[in-house]
Motif scaffolding. Structure first.
Motif, PDB file in Angstrom:
ATOM      1  N   ASN A  63       0.942  -1.418   0.209  1.00 53.01           N
ATOM      2  CA  ASN A  63       0.266  -0.083   0.014  1.00 53.01           C
ATOM      3  C   ASN A  63       0.844   1.476  -0.108  1.00 53.01           C
ATOM      4  O   ASN A  63       1.945   1.447   0.536  1.00 53.01           O
ATOM      5  CB  ASN A  63      -0.707   0.036   1.141  1.00 53.01           C
ATOM      6  N   ARG A  64       0.416   2.127  -0.667  1.00 51.56           N
ATOM      7  CA  ARG A  64       0.828   3.599  -0.601  1.00 51.56           C
ATOM      8  C   ARG A  64       0.011   4.469   0.113  1.00 51.56           C
ATOM      9  O   ARG A  64      -1.090   5.020  -0.044  1.00 51.56           O
ATOM     10  CB  ARG A  64       1.421   4.276  -1.871  1.00 51.56           C
ATOM     11  N   PRO A  65       0.429   4.802   1.655  1.00 53.13           N
ATOM     12  CA  PRO A  65      -0.552   5.933   2.196  1.00 53.13           C
ATOM     13  C   PRO A  65      -0.413   6.985   1.596  1.00 53.13           C
ATOM     14  O   PRO A  65       0.497   7.531   0.997  1.00 53.13           O
ATOM     15  CB  PRO A  65       0.315   5.640   3.582  1.00 53.13           C
ATOM     16  N   ALA A  66      -1.772   7.674   1.887  1.00 52.78           N
ATOM     17  CA  ALA A  66      -1.905   8.926   1.292  1.00 52.78           C
ATOM     18  C   ALA A  66      -0.897  10.077   1.789  1.00 52.78           C
ATOM     19  O   ALA A  66      -0.618  10.950   1.039  1.00 52.78           O
ATOM     20  CB  ALA A  66      -3.343   9.483   1.451  1.00 52.78           C
ATOM     21  N   GLY A  67      -0.226   9.975   2.865  1.00 50.32           N
ATOM     22  CA  GLY A  67       0.528  10.899   3.421  1.00 50.32           C
ATOM     23  C   GLY A  67       2.240  10.731   2.992  1.00 50.32           C
ATOM     24  O   GLY A  67       2.882  11.559   3.244  1.00 50.32           O
ATOM     25  N   SER A  68       2.241   9.715   2.262  1.00 46.87           N
ATOM     26  CA  SER A  68       3.645   9.248   1.730  1.00 46.87           C
ATOM     27  C   SER A  68       3.820  10.182   0.166  1.00 46.87           C
ATOM     28  O   SER A  68       5.061   9.967   0.008  1.00 46.87           O
ATOM     29  CB  SER A  68       3.524   7.871   1.469  1.00 46.87           C
ATOM     30  N   MET A  69       3.000  10.975  -0.253  1.00 53.41           N
ATOM     31  CA  MET A  69       3.102  11.332  -1.407  1.00 53.41           C
ATOM     32  C   MET A  69       2.157  12.481  -1.717  1.00 53.41           C
ATOM     33  O   MET A  69       1.347  12.394  -0.899  1.00 53.41           O
ATOM     34  CB  MET A  69       3.021  10.529  -2.590  1.00 53.41           C
ATOM     35  N   ALA A  70       1.937  13.027  -2.825  1.00 52.06           N
ATOM     36  CA  ALA A  70       1.231  14.379  -2.965  1.00 52.06           C
ATOM     37  C   ALA A  70      -0.288  13.776  -3.241  1.00 52.06           C
ATOM     38  O   ALA A  70      -0.302  13.117  -4.235  1.00 52.06           O
ATOM     39  CB  ALA A  70       1.735  15.199  -4.039  1.00 52.06           C
ATOM     40  N   SER A  71      -1.101  13.932  -2.234  1.00 53.15           N
ATOM     41  CA  SER A  71      -2.427  13.127  -2.508  1.00 53.15           C
ATOM     42  C   SER A  71      -3.535  14.147  -2.656  1.00 53.15           C
ATOM     43  O   SER A  71      -3.659  15.223  -1.991  1.00 53.15           O
ATOM     44  CB  SER A  71      -2.550  12.400  -1.319  1.00 53.15           C
ATOM     45  N   PHE A  72      -4.257  14.012  -3.897  1.00 49.13           N
ATOM     46  CA  PHE A  72      -5.371  14.789  -4.222  1.00 49.13           C
ATOM     47  C   PHE A  72      -6.519  13.997  -4.391  1.00 49.13           C
ATOM     48  O   PHE A  72      -7.443  14.168  -5.199  1.00 49.13           O
ATOM     49  CB  PHE A  72      -5.245  15.685  -5.703  1.00 49.13           C
ATOM     50  N   LEU A  73      -6.891  13.060  -3.563  1.00 52.05           N
ATOM     51  CA  LEU A  73      -7.663  12.022  -3.607  1.00 52.05           C
ATOM     52  C   LEU A  73      -8.872  12.828  -2.876  1.00 52.05           C
ATOM     53  O   LEU A  73      -8.684  13.421  -1.680  1.00 52.05           O
ATOM     54  CB  LEU A  73      -7.518  10.604  -2.850  1.00 52.05           C
ATOM     55  N   THR A 400       1.028   8.274 -10.430  1.00 55.90           N
ATOM     56  CA  THR A 400       1.304   7.755  -9.205  1.00 55.90           C
ATOM     57  C   THR A 400       2.854   7.508  -9.377  1.00 55.90           C
ATOM     58  O   THR A 400       3.551   7.687  -8.233  1.00 55.90           O
ATOM     59  CB  THR A 400       0.322   6.341  -8.916  1.00 55.90           C
ATOM     60  N   ALA A 401       3.289   7.024 -10.573  1.00 57.52           N
ATOM     61  CA  ALA A 401       4.783   6.856 -10.706  1.00 57.52           C
ATOM     62  C   ALA A 401       5.457   8.081 -10.547  1.00 57.52           C
ATOM     63  O   ALA A 401       6.718   7.892 -10.103  1.00 57.52           O
ATOM     64  CB  ALA A 401       5.166   5.961 -12.284  1.00 57.52           C
ATOM     65  N   LYS A 402       4.932   9.194 -10.623  1.00 56.32           N
ATOM     66  CA  LYS A 402       5.637  10.526 -10.416  1.00 56.32           C
ATOM     67  C   LYS A 402       5.592  10.834  -9.128  1.00 56.32           C
ATOM     68  O   LYS A 402       5.886  12.220  -8.824  1.00 56.32           O
ATOM     69  CB  LYS A 402       5.286  11.400 -11.364  1.00 56.32           C
ATOM     70  N   GLY A 403       4.867  10.255  -8.010  1.00 58.46           N
ATOM     71  CA  GLY A 403       4.693  10.616  -6.686  1.00 58.46           C
ATOM     72  C   GLY A 403       3.574  11.372  -6.559  1.00 58.46           C
ATOM     73  O   GLY A 403       3.468  12.379  -5.591  1.00 58.46           O
ATOM     74  N   VAL A 404       2.397  11.427  -7.268  1.00 58.07           N
ATOM     75  CA  VAL A 404       1.321  11.993  -7.204  1.00 58.07           C
ATOM     76  C   VAL A 404      -0.105  11.150  -7.379  1.00 58.07           C
ATOM     77  O   VAL A 404      -0.016  10.481  -8.495  1.00 58.07           O
ATOM     78  CB  VAL A 404       1.065  13.277  -8.435  1.00 58.07           C
ATOM     79  N   LEU A 405      -0.801  11.233  -6.336  1.00 56.19           N
ATOM     80  CA  LEU A 405      -2.023  10.655  -6.116  1.00 56.19           C
ATOM     81  C   LEU A 405      -3.131  11.606  -6.896  1.00 56.19           C
ATOM     82  O   LEU A 405      -3.464  12.201  -5.875  1.00 56.19           O
ATOM     83  CB  LEU A 405      -2.479  10.170  -5.003  1.00 56.19           C
ATOM     84  N   ALA A 406      -3.315  11.281  -8.039  1.00 57.23           N
ATOM     85  CA  ALA A 406      -3.987  12.735  -9.103  1.00 57.23           C
ATOM     86  C   ALA A 406      -5.463  12.678  -8.849  1.00 57.23           C
ATOM     87  O   ALA A 406      -6.081  13.481  -9.521  1.00 57.23           O
ATOM     88  CB  ALA A 406      -3.678  12.466 -10.285  1.00 57.23           C
ATOM     89  N   GLY A 407      -6.197  11.858  -7.834  1.00 57.05           N
ATOM     90  CA  GLY A 407      -7.576  12.017  -7.645  1.00 57.05           C
ATOM     91  C   GLY A 407      -8.107  10.518  -8.257  1.00 57.05           C
ATOM     92  O   GLY A 407      -7.431   9.650  -8.275  1.00 57.05           O
ATOM     93  N   VAL A 408      -9.411  10.720  -8.175  1.00 52.05           N
ATOM     94  CA  VAL A 408     -10.400   9.310  -8.494  1.00 52.05           C
ATOM     95  C   VAL A 408     -10.760   9.443  -9.858  1.00 52.05           C
ATOM     96  O   VAL A 408     -11.772  10.228 -10.108  1.00 52.05           O
ATOM     97  CB  VAL A 408     -11.398   9.202  -7.604  1.00 52.05           C
ATOM     98  N   PRO A 409     -10.491   8.377 -10.888  1.00 50.84           N
ATOM     99  CA  PRO A 409     -11.393   8.501 -12.113  1.00 50.84           C
ATOM    100  C   PRO A 409     -12.542   8.139 -12.005  1.00 50.84           C
ATOM    101  O   PRO A 409     -12.909   7.214 -11.226  1.00 50.84           O
ATOM    102  CB  PRO A 409     -10.577   7.245 -13.031  1.00 50.84           C
TER     103      PRO A 409
END
Length: 448
Positions: A63-73, A400-409
């Motif tokens: 898992n990748r916790p939301a706090g481990s990267m830039a999260s816009f979820l 995600t591979a660039k360190g960004v959780l970009a949202g929800v499709p």
């Protein structure tokens, strides 16, 4: 090693007492198609404690916790800062281990906390009365629908196309098993649906989410008047509780029942739970409100105290009189909510909401400037929908591979709707920095 205390003789005696020939006979009402005929494929046999810890640890590490990267979820669960004092206080023994306040003489602390929680929920939703919490926003939503059915003695609920699909599915599941109709509108990313035109004399309630699952904000007052003119109730769902610090409360717009998710205040994402459902309504409907209600009273000596005033679950009263089969409240999560909101105060909640809106507005400006990207919303709180020039799901994976959780499709929430494949639902909170927003915009530009 498994510990099974019953001997064969014990089992035989119990089966004889209930008149069953075998243990298999106890499952005769379960269809054969729903039974497993043997071990579950792919599931390892029982293991020792150390082996289980290692297996679960390896699984958790994926898992990748939301706090481990830039999260816009976003999409119904939001990452906010929770003060350390909240976690410290809820772990005090008298709070952490307390459960149901059946005996008020030894449960005054728990009952007072629930009373204060109810007061806070009623205030921020603009309603007259609130219960001691539900499991989560989704179960609060369906309880609101069933409450409206009882109050109106009707059996058709209109569900907005802006309602979160998970909430919609919960309502539809209960509708199939409880004998009412859930009429679901098509997804409404633009926020232009006309639900008022669909309300008729058979409608028990109209369920609308504000902000919607696509982040759209709307004035619900006209819809409330239209529904109530037909004898129906307006149920307002809120999945982002922080929005109540800035957006006009549902009660001020004419809502009859408010069902909300309280996770945003005091509770971490926690990979999806546990969360806390908020439920508020008008005082005249209180007898049909599900869950529990803690009330203030005085004891024999005239001292202020608290009791369980109303409890409508089937465990406490005659089953046919029960209004809910939810057997508890989310006490610890409600406490976390109440502590955080108390620390914020009215001005603090408003300021937090302003920070969220400002972050989302700044992000929308940055992402709207990316070639081929369009911001769909005219008005939003801290969540909005982008329309990309290509399907959103692969773009999210690339970012995600660039360190960004970009949202929800949107395709993840509405997989049956190919027309939403290019829609991406993005949220920004006070936890997002300008550097993270710039990284998102750069990464999105590269991915497109």
């Amino acid at each position: 090693m498994r510990y099974l205390p019953h001997t064969d003789a014990d089992r035989r005696a119990m089966l004889d007492a209930i008149g069953a020939k075998s243990i298999d006979a106890l499952f005769r009402d379960v269809p054969e198609s729903a039974r497993f005929g043997g071990p579950i494929a792919g599931l390892a046999p029982h293991q020792g404690e150390l082996e289980v810890e290692c297996a679960l640890g390896a699984l958790a590490a994926r898992n990748r916790p939301a706090g481990s990267m830039a999260s816009f979820l976003g999409g119904g669960a939001y990452r906010h800062h929770v003060p350390a004092s909240v976690d410290h206080l809820i772990q005090r023994g008298e709070f952490l281990t307390s459960y149901t306040p059946y005996q008020p003489e030894v449960s005054q602390g728990t009952l007072q906390m629930l009373f204060e929680f109810q007061t806070q929920v009623a205030l921020i939703t603009g309603m007259e009365v609130a219960n001691a919490s539900m499991y989560d926003g989704g179960t609060a939503c369906v309880e609101a629908v069933m409450m409206a059915n009882r109050l109106t003695r009707r059996a058709k609920a209109l569900l907005s196309g802006g309602l979160h699909p998970h909430y919609r599915e919960i309502v539809e599941t209960h509708a199939r098993t409880s004998g009412f109709t859930a009429a679901s509108a098509a997804p409404d990313p633009a926020g232009r649906e006309d639900l008022a035109a669909s309300v008729d004399a058979e409608t028990s309630c109209v369920v609308v989410q504000n902000p919607s699952a696509f982040g759209q904000l709307r004035d619900l007052a006209p819809l409330a008047k239209a529904a109530q003119a037909q004898g129906a109730l307006l149920v307002v769902v809120v999945t982002e509780a922080v929005s109540l610090g800035l957006v006009t409360p549902p009660g001020e717009m004419g809502a009859d029942i408010v069902a909300a998710e309280g996770q945003s205040i005091g509770n971490a994402l926690s990979f999806g739970g546990p969360y806390v459902g908020l439920f508020a309504t008008r005082e005249k409907f209180v007898r049909q409100m599900p869950g529990r209600l803690a009330g203030e009273t005085v004891d024999a000596d005239g001292r202020r105290g608290w009791v369980l005033t109303l409890s409508t679950r089937e465990q406490h009263i005659r089953r046919e009189k029960a209004t809910s089969n939810i057997c508890t409240n989310s006490g610890l999560c409600a406490l976390a909510f109440s502590i955080h909101l108390s620390l914020l105060g009215e001005d603090g909640l408003r300021r937090l909401a302003e920070l969220n809106h400002a972050a989302a507005a700044a992000l929308a400006d940055k992402l709207g400037g990316v070639r081929g990207v369009r911001v769909l919303n005219d008005a939003f709180f801290n969540e909005f929908t982008l329309v990309l020039p290509k399907p959103a799901a692969p773009v999210v994976e690339a970012l995600t591979a660039k360190g960004v959780l970009a949202g929800v499709p949107a395709s993840r929430l509405w997989p049956e709707r190919p027309e939403l494949a290019n829609h991406l639902i993005v949220a920004a909170t006070e936890t997002n920095t300008e550097a993270e927003m710039d990284l998102f915009a750069r990464s999105l530009t590269e991915a497109l």
